[in-house]
Design a protein around this motif. Structure first.
Motif, PDB file in Angstrom:
ATOM      1  N   ARG A   1       0.849  -1.184   0.000  1.00 52.45           N
ATOM      2  CA  ARG A   1       0.000   0.000   0.000  1.00 52.45           C
ATOM      3  C   ARG A   1       0.891   1.242   0.000  1.00 52.45           C
ATOM      4  O   ARG A   1       1.970   1.257   0.577  1.00 52.45           O
ATOM      5  N   ARG A   2       0.418   2.295  -0.654  1.00 45.01           N
ATOM      6  CA  ARG A   2       1.188   3.551  -0.704  1.00 45.01           C
ATOM      7  C   ARG A   2       1.527   4.057   0.699  1.00 45.01           C
ATOM      8  O   ARG A   2       2.596   4.608   0.912  1.00 45.01           O
TER       9      ARG A   2
ATOM     10  N   GLN B   1       2.242   2.272   3.256  1.00 45.07           N
ATOM     11  CA  GLN B   1       3.402   1.515   3.717  1.00 45.07           C
ATOM     12  C   GLN B   1       4.672   2.001   3.028  1.00 45.07           C
ATOM     13  O   GLN B   1       5.718   2.126   3.662  1.00 45.07           O
TER      14      GLN B   1
ATOM     15  N   GLN C   1      -7.988  -7.652   0.696  1.00 43.70           N
ATOM     16  CA  GLN C   1      -7.570  -6.760   1.772  1.00 43.70           C
ATOM     17  C   GLN C   1      -8.586  -6.766   2.903  1.00 43.70           C
ATOM     18  O   GLN C   1      -9.773  -6.637   2.694  1.00 43.70           O
TER      19      GLN C   1
ATOM     20  N   THR D   1      -7.023  -0.075  -1.626  1.00 48.00           N
ATOM     21  CA  THR D   1      -6.341   1.206  -1.446  1.00 48.00           C
ATOM     22  C   THR D   1      -5.223   1.332  -2.473  1.00 48.00           C
ATOM     23  O   THR D   1      -4.715   0.327  -2.976  1.00 48.00           O
TER      24      THR D   1
ATOM     25  N   ALA E   1      -1.808   1.368  -4.265  1.00 47.77           N
ATOM     26  CA  ALA E   1      -0.651   0.539  -3.933  1.00 47.77           C
ATOM     27  C   ALA E   1       0.440   0.691  -4.985  1.00 47.77           C
ATOM     28  O   ALA E   1       0.215   1.221  -6.071  1.00 47.77           O
TER      29      ALA E   1
END
Length: 127
Positions: A47-48, A50, A88, A100, A102
């Motif tokens: 995910r962005r 992260q 997810q 979301t 990613a």
């Protein structure tokens, strides 16, 4: 009280970053052992949110330390992967959550002639 809470949040964020970095490092080292030949690849999607913790170059550095090189870093597009079904979940809710944004990364074993910081395919700037 406000400063103490802020310091506690920073400390927690630092511990999370260290834990995430160790997890990725261990994953890369373990996954590399299962690559059969020079053309084999490791694909990961994060995910962005992260990726923002470490940055794309940070993730690539962790992989380089495991003897891998990033050959692709791009936005994740589910349609690119036939049969992909998002799975997810969120620990505080029941059922599937909306997908979301990613990032997709592809890695291969680093060759002797690889430049240390090159990404052979499309690259993404730091978030």
């Amino acid at each position: 009280k406000g400063r103490a809470e802020a310091a506690a949040k920073r400390a927690m964020a630092e511990r999370k970053l260290e834990a995430d970095t160790e997890l990725m490092s261990n994953f890369f080292a373990s996954a590399k052992e299962h690559l059969d030949d020079d053309s084999a690849e490791i694909h990961i999607t994060l995910r962005r949110a992260q990726v923002a913790w470490v940055g794309t170059s940070g993730i690539q550095k962790i992989a380089r330390n495991a003897g891998l090189v990033c050959i692709e870093c791009t936005d994740f597009h589910p349609g690119r992967f036939a049969g992909y079904v998002p799975q997810q979940t969120h620990p505080k809710s029941k059922g599937l959550q909306p997908l979301t944004p990613a990032m997709f990364f592809s890695f291969r074993v680093r060759a002797e002639d690889d430049a240390p910081d090159d990404v052979s395919s499309s690259s993404h700037d730091e978030e």
